[in-house]
Write a protein that holds these residues in place. Structure first.
Motif, mmCIF file in Angstrom:
data_model
loop_
_atom_site.group_PDB
_atom_site.id
_atom_site.type_symbol
_atom_site.label_atom_id
_atom_site.label_comp_id
_atom_site.label_asym_id
_atom_site.label_seq_id
_atom_site.Cartn_x
_atom_site.Cartn_y
_atom_site.Cartn_z
ATOM 1 N N PRO A 8 14.416 -1.523 -15.443
ATOM 2 C CA PRO A 8 13.850 -2.045 -14.199
ATOM 3 C C PRO A 8 12.363 -2.303 -14.403
ATOM 4 O O PRO A 8 11.759 -1.785 -15.351
ATOM 5 N N LYS A 9 11.772 -3.060 -13.496
ATOM 6 C CA LYS A 9 10.343 -3.396 -13.609
ATOM 7 C C LYS A 9 9.472 -2.152 -13.737
ATOM 8 O O LYS A 9 8.526 -2.120 -14.516
ATOM 9 N N LEU A 81 22.458 -2.838 -13.854
ATOM 10 C CA LEU A 81 21.042 -3.219 -13.880
ATOM 11 C C LEU A 81 20.893 -4.726 -13.667
ATOM 12 O O LEU A 81 20.084 -5.177 -12.846
ATOM 13 N N LEU A 82 21.685 -5.519 -14.376
ATOM 14 C CA LEU A 82 21.593 -6.977 -14.278
ATOM 15 C C LEU A 82 22.034 -7.471 -12.903
ATOM 16 O O LEU A 82 21.375 -8.318 -12.297
ATOM 17 N N LYS A 87 20.868 -9.255 -7.106
ATOM 18 C CA LYS A 87 21.089 -9.012 -5.677
ATOM 19 C C LYS A 87 19.796 -8.672 -4.941
ATOM 20 O O LYS A 87 19.571 -9.128 -3.832
ATOM 21 N N ARG A 88 18.956 -7.873 -5.566
ATOM 22 C CA ARG A 88 17.720 -7.416 -4.914
ATOM 23 C C ARG A 88 16.529 -8.330 -5.165
ATOM 24 O O ARG A 88 15.429 -8.066 -4.706
ATOM 25 N N LYS A 89 16.768 -9.380 -5.959
ATOM 26 C CA LYS A 89 15.714 -10.348 -6.279
ATOM 27 C C LYS A 89 14.520 -9.666 -6.930
ATOM 28 O O LYS A 89 13.371 -9.956 -6.623
#
Length: 133
Positions: A8-9, A81-82, A87-89
């Motif tokens: 994740p970021k 994760l992908l 979905k969450r942009k």
């Protein structure tokens, strides 16, 4: 030694892909150049800004443990994760390490997957560089 990492970021979890693709992903970038033709002097090409990098990822993700895998990450973790990123942009971090390291934030542009005969997941994901606005 070559490796591919996804996270994740915020890097709360970092996943090392257990199997590398047959061919290491090709990082592509196009320039936004502009071409125009003149009446007597031919064609000119005006350099534009560099476009965003793109990385296609394809390979196999294990649904069970293999002793020869580079990590113990399971297919569902990577697929989640992908899919969550789409979905969450939210962008993910992609790190390609082979000779030198390429690290970038990326959006998931496409994702497809299916189970193979061994019960593992064959996947294909299109990733595109993300730049903060």
């Amino acid at each position: 030694m070559a490796d591919i990492y996804l996270s994740p970021k915020n890097r709360s979890r970092v996943y090392r892909l257990p199997f590398l693709p047959e061919e290491f992903p090709e990082v592509t970038r196009a320039a936004n150049n502009e071409e125009f033709a003149t009446y007597q002097d031919g064609v000119y090409n005006i350099p534009g800004d560099a476009g965003l990098r793109e990385i296609p990822l394809e390979g196999v993700l294990p649904c069970k443990r293999y002793g020869f895998a580079k990590s113990s990450v399971r297919a569902r973790e990577i697929i989640s994760l992908l899919e969550d990123s789409m979905k969450r942009k939210k962008p993910i971090r992609v790190v390609l390490s082979a000779g030198w390291q390429t690290s970038m934030l990326a959006t998931v542009e496409s994702l497809s997957w299916h189970f193979d005969r061994a019960g593992d997941i064959v996947y294909s994901a299109g990733l595109k560089e993300y730049r903060n606005v």
